[in-house]
Design an enzyme around this catalytic site. Structure first.
Site, PDB file in Angstrom:
ATOM      1  N   HIS A  20       0.823  -1.212   0.000  1.00 48.88           N
ATOM      2  CA  HIS A  20       0.000   0.000   0.000  1.00 48.88           C
ATOM      3  C   HIS A  20       0.859   1.266   0.000  1.00 48.88           C
ATOM      4  O   HIS A  20       0.382   2.337  -0.336  1.00 48.88           O
ATOM      5  CB  HIS A  20      -0.900  -0.017   1.234  1.00 48.88           C
ATOM      6  CG  HIS A  20      -2.216   0.693   1.057  1.00 48.88           C
ATOM      7  ND1 HIS A  20      -2.892   0.773  -0.139  1.00 48.88           N
ATOM      8  CD2 HIS A  20      -3.001   1.354   1.964  1.00 48.88           C
ATOM      9  CE1 HIS A  20      -4.024   1.448   0.034  1.00 48.88           C
ATOM     10  NE2 HIS A  20      -4.102   1.820   1.287  1.00 48.88           N
ATOM     11  N   ASN A  66      -6.449   7.729   3.718  1.00 44.08           N
ATOM     12  CA  ASN A  66      -7.855   8.116   3.546  1.00 44.08           C
ATOM     13  C   ASN A  66      -8.087   9.625   3.541  1.00 44.08           C
ATOM     14  O   ASN A  66      -9.174  10.078   3.204  1.00 44.08           O
ATOM     15  CB  ASN A  66      -8.722   7.478   4.639  1.00 44.08           C
ATOM     16  CG  ASN A  66      -8.705   5.968   4.551  1.00 44.08           C
ATOM     17  OD1 ASN A  66      -8.068   5.387   3.672  1.00 44.08           O
ATOM     18  ND2 ASN A  66      -9.398   5.328   5.467  1.00 44.08           N
ATOM     19  N   ASP A  91      -0.757   2.142  -5.365  1.00 45.99           N
ATOM     20  CA  ASP A  91      -0.839   0.694  -5.530  1.00 45.99           C
ATOM     21  C   ASP A  91      -2.151   0.349  -6.219  1.00 45.99           C
ATOM     22  O   ASP A  91      -3.157   1.017  -6.007  1.00 45.99           O
ATOM     23  CB  ASP A  91      -0.766   0.000  -4.159  1.00 45.99           C
ATOM     24  CG  ASP A  91      -1.878   0.462  -3.212  1.00 45.99           C
ATOM     25  OD1 ASP A  91      -1.997   1.687  -2.983  1.00 45.99           O
ATOM     26  OD2 ASP A  91      -2.635  -0.391  -2.724  1.00 45.99           O
ATOM     27  N   ASN A 112      -9.019   4.388  -1.540  1.00 46.75           N
ATOM     28  CA  ASN A 112      -9.385   5.484  -0.632  1.00 46.75           C
ATOM     29  C   ASN A 112      -8.534   6.736  -0.812  1.00 46.75           C
ATOM     30  O   ASN A 112      -9.018   7.848  -0.601  1.00 46.75           O
ATOM     31  CB  ASN A 112      -9.337   5.013   0.824  1.00 46.75           C
ATOM     32  CG  ASN A 112     -10.456   4.031   1.117  1.00 46.75           C
ATOM     33  OD1 ASN A 112     -11.531   4.104   0.508  1.00 46.75           O
ATOM     34  ND2 ASN A 112     -10.216   3.108   2.025  1.00 46.75           N
TER      35      ASN A 112
END
Length: 191
Positions: A20, A66, A91, A112
């Site tokens: 991530h 986020n 990613d 997100n």
């Protein structure tokens, strides 16, 4: 000409070098190549590259994934950089590890970080560099996979793709998005 290069990831040692956080790893590689360092600043770690008459403002948001849009909006406004001169590195589960995809815009596809950016800047039309991470995980284990680290077999291709991403960013800043997409979108990286 000024560009905003946004590496997406999460701050904190537990996220370091996870799938991530590949955006952070690419941003770090770009900074290392151009011999610049990141400094903590408002909502992000920031480094500036002056290269071939271009200024690349590289940010790694410190807001967590986020809320990445808050950092992106702040730095776009502060540096007066339009959306078309921004590239976001992220990613991408929907792409195999062997690929990269450069896109001029599009949906957040459930990511997100992209969702937050789209909400903050009120458009989904900005270049993004999608780093395929594959989706080789058992049902229900997506979070563990995305927040997991690369395995030994994946490491060489990940390093190769990070280097290629640095090239993509430099290409974007010098010859523009359409030619960069033509030059890099069909590459595959052997596992």
């Amino acid at each position: 000409m000024k560009f905003l290069i946004v590496g997406l990831g999460n701050i904190g040692a537990e996220y370091h070098h996870t799938r991530h956080n590949i955006g952070f790893d690419v941003a770090d590689a770009l900074a290392v190549k151009h011999n610049v360092s990141f400094n903590s600043d408002r909502l992000a770690d920031v480094a500036t590259v002056r290269w071939k008459g271009k200024i690349l403002v590289i940010i790694k948001p410190t807001t967590y994934m986020n809320l990445s849009g808050r950092a992106v909006k702040y730095w776009m406004d502060k540096e007066k950089i339009p959306a078309e001169n921004m590239m976001v590195i992220l990613d991408e589960l929907a792409l195999p590890l062997t690929t990269l995809r450069i896109r001029p815009g599009g949906s957040d596809a459930g990511h997100n970080g992209l969702k937050s950016i789209q909400e903050a800047i009120a458009t989904n039309q900005y270049p993004r560099l999608r780093f395929g991470i594959g989706n080789d995980f058992p049902k229900g284990r997506q979070v563990d996979y995305v927040l997991g680290r690369w395995n030994e077999k994946e490491e060489p291709v990940v390093r190769q793709k990070i280097d290629k991403c640095v090239e993509v960013i430099e290409s974007f800043a010098t010859i523009g998005l359409p030619r960069t997409m033509n030059n890099y979108n069909n590459l595959t990286f052997p596992l």
